[in-house]
Design an enzyme around this catalytic site. Structure first.
Site, short mmCIF file in Angstrom:
data_model
loop_
_atom_site.label_atom_id
_atom_site.label_comp_id
_atom_site.label_asym_id
_atom_site.label_seq_id
_atom_site.Cartn_x
_atom_site.Cartn_y
_atom_site.Cartn_z
N ASP A 403 0.82 -1.21 0.00
CA ASP A 403 0.00 0.00 0.00
C ASP A 403 0.85 1.26 0.00
OD1 ASP A 403 -2.64 1.37 0.47
OD2 ASP A 403 -1.63 1.96 2.33
N GLU A 456 1.13 -0.45 -5.13
CA GLU A 456 0.17 0.62 -5.38
C GLU A 456 0.99 1.90 -5.53
OE1 GLU A 456 -3.43 3.28 -3.52
OE2 GLU A 456 -1.86 2.44 -2.27
#
Length: 717
Positions: A403, A456
């Site tokens: 993330d 990401e």
């Protein structure tokens, strides 16, 4: 004892209680000393029950000492009494250290890749006794104790041994087992007591709102996924069909009372559903322990602990194993970018900025009110690398979706001028984060060849999915955020105006093969007032459903791996909320079930047709057929794979049926329509080319393109 030592032991301020308490030689004699608050008398025994006699009071409030009839120091047990009764105490100070000099060496170097076997709380048989070994990194603390119900949360009872070369504190506590809540009581360097801290390496935790760590046994699950793991260890993931179903475990489904499902209940319902829908992987939004449900797990306080919301680690292992036995991979959404500032967590863990930067311009994240890891500190980097290795090794995970990588790479991320600290070259690149990500990817891929890591990363940072030894970050894949933004912006426009925004679709193919991409339609697109994928589509209800179906067909035919957030496979109307389950009752409506059936069939076609997946990441697998028909908002391209029949994808993003539409296919002969998003079974009009089409020798063909639809044709001759 030296003057003042008794008072320091009782006050809990002694710097090295192991030098005083326990069993020691005193000349030719063996002396036992213990501190048992509340005791009025104490007798010493060997662990096998041999009585060694009474100890005398040696100071205030439960301090006892005396000679014992032993030939050498050894562990002892004490029988304590007071007016209220009697109890037994195992002497933690009579045991030697568990960690060794090689642990010190690798910990100090920051290269220890088995920290999860050394730090935290581990059941152990040590020097003849069963108990729990606790170890924690707190180099700047004056004193660290482990506290729990087993010592009445009294930090004076189990003060830990300080290994000064590494800053590790450790203690073996005999006589306790698994299921014990515990925390660390830490005095800062100036003696200030800190809030009780959860274990950074805890493998289990209490159910929120409680925050203690819990001792737990090593995983005992008998894995049955050897075939699944062997396949992926030899496979090139870039050339495999990968279609990911993103799941928030707390809100996919709930029980009749609105409670979370356990891992076993999720396995019984989610796994068959994913198999039936044809997805190849489940990506779990963070299930690492976290205190606050609306954070969705992205503000984690337990980098080694599956959240107790759904059960224990054994339950999670059974879930992963069940997925693997059914042919489904499991990807964990993993958060090494930042951590919450809850008092029981990592913030100022030993009274200093230990895991985070001291300077808020480097150590505080303004978007999420969280602390940023100090990636340049070798112990912090090792902590995070070990977390990645732990999940992949212990729970057999198939991938980590990392993330907020962009927030890690740039020192000025979400900051104004003057609010960030440049690197040594005066630039904005966070080279410490780069080195950490490279190190993490090298470690994970080196230890587990069947793994994949997915970044990401929303910027144009070069080489995200390029190998680390070639200067890249070393990820297997990168989320294609540009695809998601451009296509959703295009489809939000009235079809009448799409012809003037044709390039929003074309532009993505300029860079489509610059990285190994995953095309994400994730949870981020269906929260915070953004609606759902269905409601993002322009037009009335019919147009929205038709456009969404066309979009899914477009995406599954587009180069790149696929990711779809739960609920969007049946066109959820309500924006997603973590506080309730999906609106499964919508499947009673034909339009919604039609979308679900389409996604199921898209996954089947994608999986069974090599031309659609085997060159997802390579330009040789793609060529435009129609790229300039702005007036009709038509796009067509061919997908190829060596030795396989090519597939042509045609999309019409207007609500007009295009009959007699002429285009030049890559080869003459018969082309079979293998998918039509406008089929009646999906809720469409039924227009199309059911019998297939015949192309001339030069590829010239005439087809019918349904309104707001995507077609796929496979060459058969």
């Amino acid at each position: 004892m030296k003057p003042g030592e008794a008072e320091a032991i009782v006050a809990g301020t002694h710097g090295d209680p192991f030098a005083v308490l326990g069993v020691h030689r005193d000349g030719k004699a063996i002396v036992a000393r213990c501190y048992i608050p509340g005791a009025e008398s104490v007798e010493a025994f060997t662990p096998d029950g041999t009585a060694l006699g009474a100890l005398a009071s040696a100071g205030p409030d439960g301090l006892f000492a005396g000679k014992v009839a032993l030939k050498a120091p050894q562990p002892l047990r004490y029988h304590a009494r007071n007016a209220g009764g009697d109890w037994w105490v195992d002497d933690p100070y009579a045991y030697g250290p568990v960690l060794g000099p090689m642990d010190d060496y690798y910990i100090a170097e920051g290269t220890h890749l088995r920290l999860f076997d050394k730090l935290g709380a581990h059941p152990l048989h040590h020097e003849g006794s069963d108990g729990i070994h606790f170890a924690v990194w707190a180099p700047n603390a004056r004193r660290v104790s482990v506290v729990g119900a087993f010592n009445h949360w009294d930090g004076r009872r189990h003060v830990m041994r300080h290994r000064r070369d590494t800053g590790i504190w450790e203690i073996f506590v005999p006589g306790i087992g698994t299921g014990e809540p515990y925390k660390f009581e830490i005095l800062a360097a100036d003696g200030t007591p800190l809030p009780l801290k959860a274990d950074p390496f805890a493998f289990h935790a209490e159910l929120r709102p409680a925050t203690a760590s819990v001792t737990t046994a090593p995983l005992a699950h008998a894995w049955g996924d050897a075939e699944h793991r062997a396949f992926w260890a030899k496979a090139d993931a870039r050339r495999q069909p990968i279609s990911i179903y993103e799941v928030h475990a707390g809100s996919w489904r709930r029980d009749w009372h609105g409670n979370f499902l356990t891992w076993d209940e999720l396995g019984g319902q989610l796994i068959p559903y994913v198999v039936e829908m044809g997805f190849t992987h489940i990506e779990l939004m963070p299930i690492t322990e976290h205190p606050y449900d609306p954070s969705w797990g992205y503000q984690t306080t337990g980098m080694f602990a599956p959240t107790s919301r759904f059960g224990d680690g054994e339950g999670f292992a059974r879930f992963v194993d069940g997925c693997h036995r059914a042919g489904i991979g499991v990807i964990l959404d993993w958060v090494p970018a930042h951590f919450p500032t809850d008092a029981f967590g990592l913030e100022h863990f030993d009274g200093t900025a230990l895991y985070e930067h001291a300077d808020p311009r480097q150590g505080f994240h303004p978007d999420w009110n969280t602390a940023i890891y100090n990636f340049g500190r070798r112990e912090v980097s090792a902590f995070l690398v070990n977390s990645a290795l732990y999940w992949t090794e212990k729970f057999h995970l198939d991938g980590l979706r990392v993330d907020a990588v962009a927030s890690m790479l740039y020192l000025d991320y979400s900051r104004q001028p003057g609010e960030w600290v440049p690197n040594e070259q005066g630039g904005r690149e966070n080279w410490a984060a780069v080195q950490f990500l490279q190190r993490m990817n090298i470690a994970v891929y080196g230890a587990h060849p069947g793994m994949m890591t997915i970044a990401e990363e929303s910027t144009s940072w070069p080489g995200v999915s390029k190998p680390a030894h070639e200067g890249g970050l070393g990820f297997g894949f990168k989320w294609n955020m540009g695809f998601m933004h451009d296509t959703l912006a295009y489809l939000a426009r009235d079809p009448l105006y799409r012809q003037w925004h044709h390039d929003e679709i074309l532009f993505g193919l300029v860079y489509a093969f610059s990285e190994n991409f995953v095309l994400p339609l994730s949870h981020d697109e269906v929260v915070h007032g953004k609606g759902t994928l269905l409601t993002k589509m322009a037009g009335d209800d019919w147009q929205q459903f038709a456009t969404l179906r066309a979009y899914y067909g477009f995406m599954w035919g587009y180069p790149g791996k696929k990711l779809l957030f739960m609920g969007q496979e049946f066109a959820q109307r309500r924006e997603w909320s973590e506080s309730r389950q999906l609106d499964w009752d919508l499947l009673q409506a034909p339009a919604h079930d039609g979308v679900r059936c389409l996604v199921r069939d898209l996954n089947r076609v994608y999986r069974d047709t090599p031309a659609l997946h085997a060159r997802d990441c390579e330009g040789e697998g793609f060529a435009w057929v129609v790229a300039d028909d702005r007036a009709n908002s038509v796009f067509a391209w061919v997908r190829r794979a060596p030795g396989e029949a090519p597939v042509v994808v045609v999309t019409n993003f207007t609500p007009q049926v295009l009959t007699g539409y002429r285009l030049t296919l890559p080869a003459g002969g018969r082309w079979r329509e293998i998918l039509n998003t406008d089929a009646q079974g999906y809720g469409g009009t039924g227009a199309g080319n059911l019998g297939g089409i015949e192309a001339a020798e030069d590829g010239a063909a005439v087809i019918t393109v349904p309104p707001l639809a995507t077609l796929m044709f496979e060459h058969t001759i």
